[in-house]
Design a protein around this motif. Structure first.
Motif, mmCIF file in Angstrom:
data_model
loop_
_atom_site.group_PDB
_atom_site.id
_atom_site.type_symbol
_atom_site.label_atom_id
_atom_site.label_comp_id
_atom_site.label_asym_id
_atom_site.label_seq_id
_atom_site.Cartn_x
_atom_site.Cartn_y
_atom_site.Cartn_z
ATOM 1 N N UNK A 138 0.826 -1.208 0.000
ATOM 2 C CA UNK A 138 0.000 0.000 0.000
ATOM 3 C C UNK A 138 0.852 1.245 0.000
ATOM 4 N N UNK A 139 1.897 1.264 0.844
ATOM 5 C CA UNK A 139 2.764 2.432 0.944
ATOM 6 C C UNK A 139 3.687 2.548 -0.274
ATOM 7 N N UNK B 277 0.651 1.797 -3.573
ATOM 8 C CA UNK B 277 -0.766 2.175 -3.540
ATOM 9 C C UNK B 277 -1.701 1.031 -3.844
ATOM 10 N N UNK B 278 -1.223 -0.197 -3.585
ATOM 11 C CA UNK B 278 -2.083 -1.345 -3.844
ATOM 12 C C UNK B 278 -2.265 -2.200 -2.599
#
Lengths: 392, 392
Positions: free
Chosen positions: A61-62, A65-66
């Motif tokens: 995520x960081x 972005x997933x």
């Protein structure tokens, strides 16, 4: 509470794979799918037979972005409706994945568990990456600018002074692991470095220099687990998990009484030894979490391979050398030369031990029936130790 | 592969807690510590007796720039050297945590597992939060701007047309769950809404309107697990997990053959029923993942409480009403009125079922010996179903 092996059927590992580590194109899904497919192929197991799929990953995520990566991987591998979940334990996510996979099999929840770990980091700038990794530290420390490398520098300084160890001994860890990495075609750095190069490289966190640190790496690794009875349907040769345990130490590093003792290493090692019935003297080969050279010493000591303050003497004596030492350490090249894609690293350690026990390590092969992997999260905030043995 | 209960000792739940849900001050650690401490206190168990600590959380890194949350919580609770790990399965992280905790006990790895889940979201803007949550979708969908609410709108439209269901039936889900939430002191919204208000609220994803959606919420919830033999040392009254299973569906939602069937719900439900020996008719109370009103229908049908296309008739008949219905659904108020702090939601569902089975639900109490919770990740990309029963 670790349980003894004989209480339940042993957990077998029937497949292993890792991608090329280094600066990779694409995104994390490409890496995970590559390792996952290769692992299934290695074992001759169909994706449809996977019942649980664990993904060890710290920060997709960081970094990208997933989120929802495990679901995406189940889809990509065509493993649906396999249950899937992300296992995050920062830089020990891979070891935590091994523990989760072991629990999934031993509990009877799954008869075939695929564990795939990975991280895609190199597309971000070094400051961005450092900041994401530094988010594992306690905010009190993070806000004062203390990062993992600075903990390593402080600890190394303390170790060298307290135990009257020469700075060169730390450098020799880097030299040894780079030498081993030459023979690992998947290592990020397949080149030797000499002691002078290490000792004269730029200072990062005094007394540690650039070559005391592992690089920033993209990569993925995978292992396939099943009950021993199921393993026998696929193969006569496999590896079993003899012992596995995990443990925490203080999250605030400066609250520890002795900075040269990693409580998580000691406790997880104790649990893994107890479960396996083995002790330090029974271990033939070990993969230790050498994110920083000093960590190899702290794990050697915490796991009972050396007395406190004496691991540096063993590297001086060549005790941990691959071809001539009594206990080869980091035959894979370690995180130092192989690279450290956070979520993949603990699994890649397991891949190396698997290959050593299976006799598949090629030019890195050593004599080994029992191997150990120690995967360290944060600055020893959480540690998982796994002991594996060749099936008999 | 779910196992049958009798093969091993049953897993007991001996403590439960949840914080006030809503817009909370502070950061995620405050919420997790609050729920964790209250859960231990509820059970009369000391933090030092916790062997495994799982933290269900989707995105503390994205929301607050903090990772290593499980380690920090072990420290804050003074539970070291307990093993700890983050369980992420997006919005079904809580259910995944229940499954992980069950595995930790059944495998023998832990005799006392504390599960704490939470999310701190409300300090970010709605577009930021929507973007973080949308990252769970497949990039193909994410890049075209498809978010979870838009999937819900498309599915609701399809459902209403295909099964000739009135728009009002969806609104009645919101009305029912808000009515139940009035009696839940920890719910974000403790107020009734009437059907007109729902039907005239602003359109979000046609035909769904504002009151068809759960809010953005901060909060935490916790459950404490141990083998039944250990539970008896602490109490005569507890709850056991009768069945639990998880399953995936396609990560690319538009590849599903029938958008009104959630494969993950069907498969995880099948596994949980099989393991428990119970069927839909045995369930006395259920918490379903009503992130969007339409989801309550899809789960009613996927879990066998209604035939496909007929769940809307049950809400019209009052079948799922708390005080008068045959199968009370979302007695807690559901995600709709209670709120949906991602990592906490599946655990909070478990907390409600626990309280119902223990007779501790106060004004929300229904007659129940067996309860079910269904926690949905993504748009049904991964689902965990848990069946619990009062110990006998």
């Amino acid at each position: 509470m670790p349980i003894t092996q004989q209480e339940s059927e042993r957990v077998a590992i029937v497949g292993a794979s890792m991608t090329q580590f280094g600066q990779r194109e694409g995104w994390i899904m490409d890496l995970l799918a590559e390792a996952g497919l290769e692992c299934l192929e290695d074992a001759g197991v169909d994706a449809a037979d996977v019942e649980h799929l664990y993904v060890s990953n710290m920060a997709s995520g960081e970094f990208e972005g997933m989120t929802g990566v495990p679901n995406a991987l189940a889809h990509d591998l065509d493993a649906m409706p396999a249950y899937t979940q992300r296992v995050d334990q920062t830089s020990s996510s891979g070891g935590a994945g091994i523990y989760a996979a072991w629990q999934s099999i031993t509990s009877g929840a799954s008869d075939m568990t695929l564990l795939v770990g990975g991280e895609k980091m190199s597309h971000r700038s070094t400051p961005e990456t450092t900041d994401i990794i530094a988010s594992v530290t306690h905010p009190v420390e993070y806000k004062t600018g203390v990062t993992l490398p600075s903990f390593a520098g402080l600890t190394a300084r303390h170790y060298l002074e307290q135990f009257d160890a020469p700075r060169e001994s730390l450098g020799k860890v880097a030299v040894k692991n780079h030498k081993n990495g030459v023979d690992n075609p998947n290592a990020q750095f397949q080149k030797e470095v000499d002691l002078e190069t290490v000792l004269e490289s730029p200072i990062v966190a005094d007394p540690l220099r650039l070559y005391d640190f592992c690089p920033i790496t993209d990569g993925s690794a995978a292992l396939l687990f099943c009950p021993e009875s199921v393993a026998k349907e696929y193969t006569d040769e496999y590896v079993v998990i003899a012992g596995v345990d995990g443990a925490t130490d203080t999250h605030v590093v400066h609250e520890r009484e002795d900075p040269t003792v990693m409580g998580g290493v000691v406790e997880s090692g104790k649990g893994a030894y107890e479960m396996s019935g083995y002790g330090p003297a029974d271990i033939d080969v070990a993969e230790l979490h050498d994110m920083f050279t000093i960590l190899e010493f702290l794990q050697m000591e915490g796991l009972g391979f050396a007395e406190q303050g004496e691991a540096w003497k063993l590297i001086e004596e060549g005790y941990t050398e691959r071809d001539t030492g009594e206990l080869p350490v980091n035959t894979s090249g370690g995180l130092k030369s192989k690279g450290h894609p956070l979520g993949a690293s603990g699994i890649a350690q397991g891949v190396e031990i698997y290959e050593q026990l299976m006799g598949e390590a090629g030019p890195r092969q050593v004599e080994a029936d029992v191997g150990l992997a120690c995967n360290v999260g944060g600055f020893g905030n959480c540690v998982i130790t796994t002991i594996m043995e060749a099936a008999q």
